[in-house]
Design a protein around this motif. Structure first.
Motif, PDB file in Angstrom:
ATOM      1  N   ILE A 239       0.842  -1.184   0.000  1.00 37.85           N
ATOM      2  CA  ILE A 239       0.000   0.000   0.000  1.00 37.85           C
ATOM      3  C   ILE A 239       0.885   1.245   0.000  1.00 37.85           C
ATOM      4  CG2 ILE A 239      -1.892  -1.133   1.215  1.00 37.85           C
ATOM      5  CD1 ILE A 239      -0.924   0.414   3.758  1.00 37.85           C
ATOM      6  N   SER A 240       0.348   2.352  -0.460  1.00 36.35           N
ATOM      7  CA  SER A 240       1.060   3.629  -0.425  1.00 36.35           C
ATOM      8  C   SER A 240       0.037   4.754  -0.397  1.00 36.35           C
ATOM      9  CB  SER A 240       1.965   3.782  -1.656  1.00 36.35           C
ATOM     10  OG  SER A 240       1.190   3.729  -2.848  1.00 36.35           O
ATOM     11  N   ASN A 241       0.522   5.976  -0.139  1.00 34.27           N
ATOM     12  CA  ASN A 241      -0.321   7.160  -0.171  1.00 34.27           C
ATOM     13  C   ASN A 241      -1.555   7.030   0.723  1.00 34.27           C
ATOM     14  OD1 ASN A 241      -1.002   9.776  -1.023  1.00 34.27           O
ATOM     15  ND2 ASN A 241      -2.273   9.013  -2.714  1.00 34.27           N
ATOM     16  N   TRP A 242      -1.365   6.444   1.901  1.00 36.08           N
ATOM     17  CA  TRP A 242      -2.477   6.301   2.847  1.00 36.08           C
ATOM     18  C   TRP A 242      -2.765   7.651   3.491  1.00 36.08           C
ATOM     19  CZ3 TRP A 242      -1.417   4.765   8.503  1.00 36.08           C
ATOM     20  CH2 TRP A 242      -2.589   4.844   9.256  1.00 36.08           C
TER      21      TRP A 242
ATOM     22  N   HIS B 220     -13.037   8.206   6.865  1.00 32.92           N
ATOM     23  CA  HIS B 220     -12.660   7.116   5.968  1.00 32.92           C
ATOM     24  C   HIS B 220     -11.142   7.081   5.751  1.00 32.92           C
ATOM     25  CE1 HIS B 220     -16.881   6.715   3.897  1.00 32.92           C
ATOM     26  NE2 HIS B 220     -16.909   6.558   5.209  1.00 32.92           N
ATOM     27  N   GLU B 221     -10.640   5.897   5.372  1.00 33.94           N
ATOM     28  CA  GLU B 221      -9.233   5.746   5.001  1.00 33.94           C
ATOM     29  C   GLU B 221      -9.137   5.638   3.486  1.00 33.94           C
ATOM     30  OE1 GLU B 221      -7.400   6.062   7.532  1.00 33.94           O
ATOM     31  OE2 GLU B 221      -8.527   5.287   9.230  1.00 33.94           O
ATOM     32  N   VAL B 222      -8.109   6.260   2.901  1.00 34.86           N
ATOM     33  CA  VAL B 222      -7.896   6.233   1.452  1.00 34.86           C
ATOM     34  C   VAL B 222      -6.454   5.787   1.200  1.00 34.86           C
ATOM     35  CG1 VAL B 222      -7.979   7.550  -0.699  1.00 34.86           C
ATOM     36  CG2 VAL B 222      -9.541   8.132   1.177  1.00 34.86           C
ATOM     37  N   PHE B 223      -6.245   4.917   0.207  1.00 33.50           N
ATOM     38  CA  PHE B 223      -4.898   4.407  -0.052  1.00 33.50           C
ATOM     39  C   PHE B 223      -4.795   3.881  -1.475  1.00 33.50           C
ATOM     40  CE2 PHE B 223      -7.448   0.887   1.343  1.00 33.50           C
ATOM     41  CZ  PHE B 223      -6.999  -0.220   0.639  1.00 33.50           C
ATOM     42  N   ASP B 224      -3.545   3.671  -1.917  1.00 34.91           N
ATOM     43  CA  ASP B 224      -3.266   3.034  -3.209  1.00 34.91           C
ATOM     44  C   ASP B 224      -2.770   1.609  -2.949  1.00 34.91           C
ATOM     45  OD1 ASP B 224      -3.833   5.517  -4.304  1.00 34.91           O
ATOM     46  OD2 ASP B 224      -1.718   6.058  -4.587  1.00 34.91           O
ATOM     47  N   PHE B 225      -3.041   0.716  -3.894  1.00 38.36           N
ATOM     48  CA  PHE B 225      -2.665  -0.694  -3.765  1.00 38.36           C
ATOM     49  C   PHE B 225      -1.874  -1.118  -4.992  1.00 38.36           C
ATOM     50  CE2 PHE B 225      -3.510  -5.104  -4.944  1.00 38.36           C
ATOM     51  CZ  PHE B 225      -3.265  -5.807  -3.773  1.00 38.36           C
ATOM     52  N   ALA B 226      -0.787  -1.850  -4.772  1.00 38.29           N
ATOM     53  CA  ALA B 226       0.035  -2.318  -5.889  1.00 38.29           C
ATOM     54  C   ALA B 226       0.364  -3.793  -5.721  1.00 38.29           C
ATOM     55  CB  ALA B 226       1.324  -1.510  -5.982  1.00 38.29           C
TER      56      ALA B 226
ATOM     57  N   PHE C  32      -4.265  -0.222  -8.099  1.00 38.74           N
ATOM     58  CA  PHE C  32      -5.486   0.574  -7.955  1.00 38.74           C
ATOM     59  C   PHE C  32      -5.192   1.790  -7.080  1.00 38.74           C
ATOM     60  CE2 PHE C  32      -6.534  -3.910  -8.333  1.00 38.74           C
ATOM     61  CZ  PHE C  32      -7.367  -3.919  -9.440  1.00 38.74           C
ATOM     62  N   GLU C  33      -5.666   2.945  -7.500  1.00 37.80           N
ATOM     63  CA  GLU C  33      -5.433   4.180  -6.763  1.00 37.80           C
ATOM     64  C   GLU C  33      -6.730   4.660  -6.096  1.00 37.80           C
ATOM     65  OE1 GLU C  33      -3.813   6.952  -9.535  1.00 37.80           O
ATOM     66  OE2 GLU C  33      -1.827   6.005  -9.540  1.00 37.80           O
ATOM     67  N   ASN C  34      -6.548   5.405  -5.000  1.00 39.92           N
ATOM     68  CA  ASN C  34      -7.663   6.024  -4.286  1.00 39.92           C
ATOM     69  C   ASN C  34      -8.747   5.021  -3.890  1.00 39.92           C
ATOM     70  OD1 ASN C  34      -6.700   8.750  -4.316  1.00 39.92           O
ATOM     71  ND2 ASN C  34      -7.191   8.818  -6.506  1.00 39.92           N
ATOM     72  N   LEU C  35      -8.315   3.903  -3.339  1.00 45.10           N
ATOM     73  CA  LEU C  35      -9.257   2.964  -2.742  1.00 45.10           C
ATOM     74  C   LEU C  35      -9.713   3.531  -1.403  1.00 45.10           C
ATOM     75  CD1 LEU C  35      -7.395  -0.397  -3.457  1.00 45.10           C
ATOM     76  CD2 LEU C  35      -9.285   0.603  -4.755  1.00 45.10           C
ATOM     77  N   GLU C  36     -10.983   3.423  -1.113  1.00 46.98           N
ATOM     78  CA  GLU C  36     -11.541   4.050   0.094  1.00 46.98           C
ATOM     79  C   GLU C  36     -12.274   3.007   0.930  1.00 46.98           C
ATOM     80  OE1 GLU C  36     -14.451   7.847   1.290  1.00 46.98           O
ATOM     81  OE2 GLU C  36     -14.002   7.386  -0.813  1.00 46.98           O
ATOM     82  N   ILE C  37     -12.047   3.042   2.251  1.00 46.80           N
ATOM     83  CA  ILE C  37     -12.748   2.145   3.159  1.00 46.80           C
ATOM     84  C   ILE C  37     -13.364   2.955   4.296  1.00 46.80           C
ATOM     85  CG2 ILE C  37     -11.365   0.095   2.646  1.00 46.80           C
ATOM     86  CD1 ILE C  37      -9.724   0.670   5.167  1.00 46.80           C
ATOM     87  N   ALA C  38     -14.501   2.468   4.795  1.00 47.39           N
ATOM     88  CA  ALA C  38     -15.188   3.164   5.887  1.00 47.39           C
ATOM     89  C   ALA C  38     -14.723   2.681   7.254  1.00 47.39           C
ATOM     90  CB  ALA C  38     -16.694   2.972   5.752  1.00 47.39           C
ATOM     91  N   LEU C  39     -14.134   1.476   7.323  1.00 45.07           N
ATOM     92  CA  LEU C  39     -13.603   0.978   8.589  1.00 45.07           C
ATOM     93  C   LEU C  39     -12.338   1.759   8.930  1.00 45.07           C
ATOM     94  CD1 LEU C  39     -14.083  -2.883   8.176  1.00 45.07           C
ATOM     95  CD2 LEU C  39     -15.528  -1.259   9.405  1.00 45.07           C
ATOM     96  N   MET C  40     -12.223   2.192  10.175  1.00 46.61           N
ATOM     97  CA  MET C  40     -11.179   3.146  10.558  1.00 46.61           C
ATOM     98  C   MET C  40      -9.903   2.484  11.054  1.00 46.61           C
ATOM     99  SD  MET C  40     -13.236   6.175  12.525  1.00 46.61           S
ATOM    100  CE  MET C  40     -14.398   5.129  13.390  1.00 46.61           C
ATOM    101  N   GLY C  41      -8.772   3.161  10.789  1.00 48.97           N
ATOM    102  CA  GLY C  41      -7.494   2.759  11.350  1.00 48.97           C
ATOM    103  C   GLY C  41      -6.540   2.187  10.312  1.00 48.97           C
ATOM    104  N   GLY C  42      -5.252   2.370  10.570  1.00 53.13           N
ATOM    105  CA  GLY C  42      -4.242   1.834   9.668  1.00 53.13           C
ATOM    106  C   GLY C  42      -4.294   0.325   9.559  1.00 53.13           C
TER     107      GLY C  42
END
Length: 436
Positions: free
Chosen positions: A229-232, A239-245, A251-261
């Motif tokens: 992951i990057s760009n968290w 919400h948390e937003v991050f990129d996945f490789a 995939f960029e700007n993936l968003e989740i509603a569950l909180m925390g790193g």
């Protein structure tokens, strides 16, 4: 034979007092008697100290968003027993519980007469689950380990993928005192030639996973090496937003509603598992379904905000690793709030360290209570082991919630945490019996 669902449930729950029986000999016997239902469906087997339920939730949402039928097996339940076995987020119907209980009761009577002895509650429920999914087709079934892995009742599964989320110290009296010993138990779900996805693990635990995977000739995909992951950063509404490789997709700007790193880690680990499974069986998905699946994921009592006014959040931080991620997330996200904490926990946990962690939240005030459960710590024990004065303790947790809510300021936040069994009762009390 049971005539009603209530009779079946009473029988199932009377198995509870028997305690765990490590080993899968009885489960192998049951699978043979049931004509091996565990071989009749595709599955993903999920182990780990924490994060199992969240990974199940992400995977279920990802598969459903792509149009597939998903079975789930989870524990413990939060509101209703039936949620332990589900299809597409819908609980198993009462009549199916009754049918499976009657099937298992006959086998229970038979095995009780052998040297193997009677079944525990978890063995009964696990066998019911295998029997149910063996006759109710799904595209994939997500199987959550109950305890450990190697000797867990679910380990008769013959999965298409294995997933190990996190490794931390919990259930040391059963699984071992060191991370390596605990990792060895979790690694027991790694099967011959079956790919395994590994979440963010400490190096000594990861080393055990690598060794086990090598011995089993199981391809291993590790967080931070085979996917990352990057760009968290934080989006709107906490919400948390991050990129996945990953070689399987970026995939960029993936968003989740569950909180925390830790939930970002869980989402990434689940996504890698999803992509592997889809590649193996040529299943269709898109970036749109992935994004909607991740954003639509919900999982009870994982930093779950159940009310905005008053601000009330529930989190089942039932062991040291879970308490660490909770305190870290609260410090980061809610530093602007006056935080009141209500905690109840099991007596066999490291209550001293859990108390130190939760009290490290700046400006917070810790209150303790207890609940009706065989292993629950008493109020007196919590006060002594967590360094809480008796003036900050409540014997009745329902009164505690009502009292603390009434005293809450506009800038306040009531955080209710501890045992998942406790949070199950709290959530039901707040959402089913109250104004919110």
């Amino acid at each position: 034979m049971f005539a009603t669902y209530e009779e079946a449930m009473e029988w199932i729950h009377t198995r509870k007092g028997m305690g765990p029986k490590p080993g899968i000999v009885r489960m192998k016997w049951l699978m043979e008697k049931l004509d091996h239902p565990e071989r009749k469906f595709r599955s993903i087997h999920i182990a780990g100290t924490n994060g199992k339920g969240s990974n199940v939730a992400y995977l279920r949402s990802l598969f459903m968003a792509a149009g597939y039928t998903v079975g789930t097996f989870t524990s413990p339940h939060i509101v209703s027993f039936n949620e332990r076995i589900g299809v597409n987020g819908e609980n198993i119907p009462d009549e199916d519980v009754l049918e499976q209980a009657n099937i298992l009761h006959a086998l229970y009577e038979e095995i009780s007469l052998t040297d193997m002895g009677p079944l525990t509650e978890f063995e009964v429920v696990t066998a019911m689950m295998f029997s149910y999914f063996g006759s109710h087709p799904c595209d994939v079934v997500l199987l959550e380990v109950g305890l450990g892995g190697l000797y867990d009742s679910t380990n008769v599964a013959e999965p298409d993928l294995s997933l190990i989320t996190t490794i931390g110290k919990d259930h040391s009296n059963i699984l071992g005192d060191t991370l390596a010993e605990i990792a060895y138990q979790k690694a027991g779900i790694i099967k011959q030639g079956t790919p395994v996805v590994i979440g963010r693990l400490p190096e000594d635990a990861l080393s055990v996973m690598r060794d086990t995977a090598e011995k089993q000739a199981a391809p291993l995909y590790a967080f931070g090496m085979d996917f990352s992951i990057s760009n968290w950063h934080e989006g709107s509404d906490y919400h948390e937003v991050f990129d996945f490789a990953s070689p399987l997709g970026t995939f960029e700007n993936l968003e989740i509603a569950l909180m925390g790193g830790h939930q970002v880690d869980n989402a990434a680990t689940a996504l890698q598992t999803f992509l592997l499974f889809c590649k193996k069986y040529a299943l269709n998905y898109s970036e749109t379904t992935i994004k909607s699946g991740l954003l639509g994921t919900a999982w009870p009592v994982r930093m779950e905000i159940v009310s905005q006014e008053p601000f009330v959040m529930l989190d089942g931080a039932h062991n040291i690793p879970a308490m660490e991620v909770l305190t870290e997330a609260v410090k980061k996200k809610f530093s602007d709030k006056d935080i009141t904490i209500l905690l109840a926990a099991l007596a066999d946990k490291d209550l001293e360290e859990m108390g130190q962690l939760i009290k490290s939240i700046p400006g917070s005030k810790l209150h303790v209570t207890s609940f009706d459960f065989p292993r629950a710590a008493s109020v007196k024990e919590l006060c002594e082991r967590m360094g809480v004065s008796e003036a900050e303790a409540y014997e009745d947790w329902r009164f505690a919630i009502d009292d603390l809510k009434a005293k809450q300021s506009e800038e306040g936040m009531l955080l209710i945490t501890g045992s998942l069994y406790f949070l199950s009762e709290v959530r039901h009390y707040l959402l089913m019996n109250k104004e919110f």
